[in-house]
Write a protein that holds these residues in place. Structure first.
Motif, PDB file in Angstrom:
ATOM      1  N   GLY A 206      21.154  47.093  34.022  1.00  0.00           N
ATOM      2  CA  GLY A 206      20.864  48.496  33.777  1.00  0.00           C
ATOM      3  C   GLY A 206      21.589  49.465  34.697  1.00  0.00           C
ATOM      4  N   ILE A 207      22.396  48.953  35.625  1.00  0.00           N
ATOM      5  CA  ILE A 207      23.133  49.797  36.569  1.00  0.00           C
ATOM      6  C   ILE A 207      24.599  49.855  36.144  1.00  0.00           C
ATOM      7  N   GLU A 208      25.143  51.076  36.017  1.00  0.00           N
ATOM      8  CA  GLU A 208      26.569  51.197  35.703  1.00  0.00           C
ATOM      9  C   GLU A 208      27.381  50.915  36.958  1.00  0.00           C
ATOM     10  N   THR A 209      28.327  49.997  36.846  1.00  0.00           N
ATOM     11  CA  THR A 209      29.125  49.590  37.999  1.00  0.00           C
ATOM     12  C   THR A 209      30.614  49.715  37.708  1.00  0.00           C
ATOM     13  N   TYR A 210      31.391  49.791  38.793  1.00  0.00           N
ATOM     14  CA  TYR A 210      32.843  49.697  38.716  1.00  0.00           C
ATOM     15  C   TYR A 210      33.209  48.243  39.034  1.00  0.00           C
ATOM     16  N   LYS A 211      34.086  47.690  38.223  1.00  0.00           N
ATOM     17  CA  LYS A 211      34.479  46.292  38.408  1.00  0.00           C
ATOM     18  C   LYS A 211      35.819  46.229  39.138  1.00  0.00           C
ATOM     19  N   PHE A 212      35.848  45.417  40.204  1.00  0.00           N
ATOM     20  CA  PHE A 212      37.066  45.229  40.987  1.00  0.00           C
ATOM     21  C   PHE A 212      37.402  43.737  41.030  1.00  0.00           C
ATOM     22  N   VAL A 213      38.695  43.418  40.893  1.00  0.00           N
ATOM     23  CA  VAL A 213      39.139  42.027  40.902  1.00  0.00           C
ATOM     24  C   VAL A 213      40.192  41.851  41.993  1.00  0.00           C
ATOM     25  N   GLN A 214      39.948  40.872  42.843  1.00  0.00           N
ATOM     26  CA  GLN A 214      40.830  40.586  43.985  1.00  0.00           C
ATOM     27  C   GLN A 214      41.480  39.218  43.757  1.00  0.00           C
ATOM     28  N   ASN A 215      42.787  39.215  43.580  1.00  0.00           N
ATOM     29  CA  ASN A 215      43.530  37.973  43.385  1.00  0.00           C
ATOM     30  C   ASN A 215      44.204  37.572  44.697  1.00  0.00           C
TER      31      ASN A 215
END
Length: 356
Positions: A206-215
């Motif tokens: 129910g929480i809007e989040t920003y998605k971050f991806v670390q390669n």
């Protein structure tokens, strides 16, 4: 009476407009700091197709590669009030992170790490020394703990050594008011700040989040003396380089900067140079449901207050103050209506005498 009322409205309006300006520019920056006191635990769970386990059944340590193991990683963060930076009013905090990974089948510890970092309470940036004359944090306040491969005495725990090391990049959380852009995040395994790229928004519990991806690209992280059998050698022990690569995914609530959800995909292998690489870890771990719920509770406890300071509060104070000022000025400028003229006094008539 009306003039006094108008002046009161004018004063209230000016006060509200001043509050609309001060909340986001002065109050918000002062209050958006992580607390000095910290004692929290997060748990990640998952599986590994391969994992190196070292056990001691009384005849000395034995290394074995286990397959399809269910793992639990427990991370505990604690504040270190013995550090010189930890005092009232400081902009820096010193926290200690200890992580232990166990095989659920028999509680064998398959990995353990510990590090302490001095970081900015506003931005979550780890101390990156720019000169010894005026450092933001004492160099001794940031270190990583190295654990020797072998104990000095059989049956004893291998000794630990704290190595002073700055840990640049984001630590423990993202900044307050996280933006839709890339950030440098400190990676425990390589000991460097690696770019976490913004990839979009997702809803978590129910929480809007920003998605971050670390390669994290294939990186040599250590050289170890290991049993030859691990890397297909006939020698009792050989020196091998440990390489690591992985993908870390973080779901961040932007107002608070809290990582609501986290997932770690890791791959480690030993390379001796004379035989094929030996995979010693390949698996994926992620926050369990209880940890995600705890993070959501933290968001709900702090998000409204931060939004009031940065956006909703200034908006309503600005609108309300503007309306009060306009009403006050109208009352002050507007003239009182002129009083209507008095009616003419009736003339008194004198009767004419009958003798004229």
């Amino acid at each position: 009476m009306r003039r006094a009322f108008a002046l009161i409205l004018l004063a209230l309006g000016v006060f509200a407009v001043a509050g609309a300006v001060l909340l986001p520019t002065y109050v918000y920056p002062k209050l958006t700091k992580v607390p000095l006191d910290q004692d929290s635990t997060s748990v990640l769970e998952g599986t590994a197709s391969k994992v190196l386990a070292v056990t001691d059944k009384g005849t000395g340590p034995v290394a074995e590669i286990r397959e399809n193991a269910k793992l639990t990683a427990t991370g505990r963060v604690q504040a270190n009030f013995a550090a010189p930076e930890m005092h009232e009013g400081t902009d820096y905090a010193v926290w200690l992170l200890a992580v232990q990974v166990v095989d659920d089948a028999d509680n064998t510890v398959v990995n353990a790490s510990k590090r302490q970092v001095c970081f900015d309470r506003h931005t979550a940036e780890g101390y990156d020394p720019h000169g010894a004359t005026d450092p933001k944090c004492d160099a001794k306040s940031s270190y990583v703990t190295e654990l020797k491969d072998k104990a000095d005495t059989n049956g004893q725990k291998p000794p630990e050594t704290n190595i002073e090391k700055a840990q640049p990049g984001l630590n423990f959380k993202f900044p307050f008011g996280t933006e839709q852009k890339d950030y440098k995040v400190y990676d425990d395994n390589t000991g460097t700040a690696v770019t976490a790229r913004y990839t979009g928004t997702e809803t978590v519990n129910g929480i809007e989040t920003y998605k971050f991806v670390q390669n994290i690209q294939d990186t040599k992280v250590a050289t170890k003396e290991v049993p030859g059998s691990l890397v297909g050698s006939d020698q009792p022990t050989v020196k091998a380089d440990l390489y690591y690569r992985g993908v870390n995914t973080m779901w961040v609530e932007p107002v608070t900067g809290i990582e609501v959800k986290q997932q770690q995909q890791q791959h480690q292998e030993l390379r001796s140079g004379t035989t094929s690489p030996a995979v010693v870890f390949d698996g994926t771990l992620a926050f369990n449901g209880k940890t995600i719920s705890q993070m959501v509770d933290q968001v709900n406890a702090n998000k409204g207050r931060l939004e009031f300071l940065s956006s909703t509060g200034p908006l309503w104070l600005g609108i309300g103050g503007g309306v009060l000022i306009v009403v006050a000025l109208v009352l002050l400028i507007r003239r009182r209506p002129a009083e209507p003229p008095a009616p003419p006094r009736p003339r008194r008539r004198v009767p004419v005498s009958a003798g004229h």
